[in-house]
Design an enzyme around this catalytic site. Sequence first.
Site, mmCIF file in Angstrom:
data_model
loop_
_atom_site.group_PDB
_atom_site.id
_atom_site.type_symbol
_atom_site.label_atom_id
_atom_site.label_comp_id
_atom_site.label_asym_id
_atom_site.label_seq_id
_atom_site.Cartn_x
_atom_site.Cartn_y
_atom_site.Cartn_z
ATOM 1 N N GLY A 185 0.713 -1.275 -0.014
ATOM 2 C CA GLY A 185 -0.167 0.129 -0.114
ATOM 3 C C GLY A 185 0.953 1.437 -0.024
ATOM 4 N N CYS A 186 0.380 2.307 -0.354
ATOM 5 C CA CYS A 186 0.965 3.597 -0.441
ATOM 6 C C CYS A 186 1.592 3.992 1.062
ATOM 7 C CB CYS A 186 0.315 4.504 -1.238
ATOM 8 S SG CYS A 186 -1.302 4.771 -0.407
ATOM 9 N N PHE A 187 0.564 4.277 1.795
ATOM 10 C CA PHE A 187 0.994 4.737 3.131
ATOM 11 C C PHE A 187 2.026 3.780 3.906
ATOM 12 C CE2 PHE A 187 -2.805 7.159 4.418
ATOM 13 C CZ PHE A 187 -2.102 8.177 4.513
#
Length: 322
Positions: free
Chosen positions: A129-131
Amino acid sequence: MRVGVVGATGYAGAELVRLLLGHPSAELAVVASRGAAGRRLDAVHPGLLGCTELVFQAPAPSALAELDAVFLAVPHGTATALAGALDQADAPLVIDLSADHRHAPGWVYGQVEWHGPQLIGATRIAVPGCFATCIELALAPFVASGRLHGPARVVAATGSTGSGATATGATHHPERFVNMLAYKVLRHQHAPEVTRFLRGLGAFDALHFVPLSAPVDRGILATCFLQLDGGDPQDTDLLTDFLAAQYAEDPAVHVRAGSPELRHVRGTARCHLSVHADGAEVVVLSAIDNLGKGAAGQALQCLNLACGLPVDTGLRAPALLP
């Protein structure tokens, strides 16, 4: 390589298409979408006018399996069934940008800088995921070296594209413009993902994570508060050297002075890091483009490694400045 993208109507899928169209070793052969089948790709994304003649097809696992690689840029929860159908059709390489297969059995977690050897020759890859990507790159060197003590506390702000192309409530950009708010405080879905990854590198206590909705369209800036080496005084220069040495062989990660800025990573698959110490207090700052390093760019890095190419193939263009 002939590759296909399923779900190229969304932000991450569109960014992946943009990157693939400039990749020297990959041909974007198929774009698939149930909702856009029959429409030209450049009609859905007019920014691609003059770049492609492709027309969206309905997702057909048997046809997709004939490609060298298939990217799944579909909403969370919808990739599992499609991946299963691609398994049945013996698809050689599937790279999932959704959350459906992160840390799933039989899938390699595509944290490029830390799982590079596992990605070489992999056939099923789940893009982080991005985070998660932004935070993992900041914390991993300290966990792997055994220097992190106690929990990590992270506050990270993200742009509106991280919420997807479908506007809903507070995720809609007009609701975020000239505004800022916290959401899913201490309950964000990426926290368990980060914790599991870091515990695979060494002893890691816990992650206390507060995400912020920022009034920008793309990018993540994470502020990570750490306690190192039992709380002894720390030196900024020594920690900077340590962090730089950890990523010396990774072309997408750059350690810099001052604060990383979103505009310096915009449109790239790069991460900018900096570290700051005041006595026993240590802060690591991490910036990525959530659609680049946080999604499409890292997916392309995974493709490169899986297929024996340099990790930054097709990803060497500088940030979109100013």
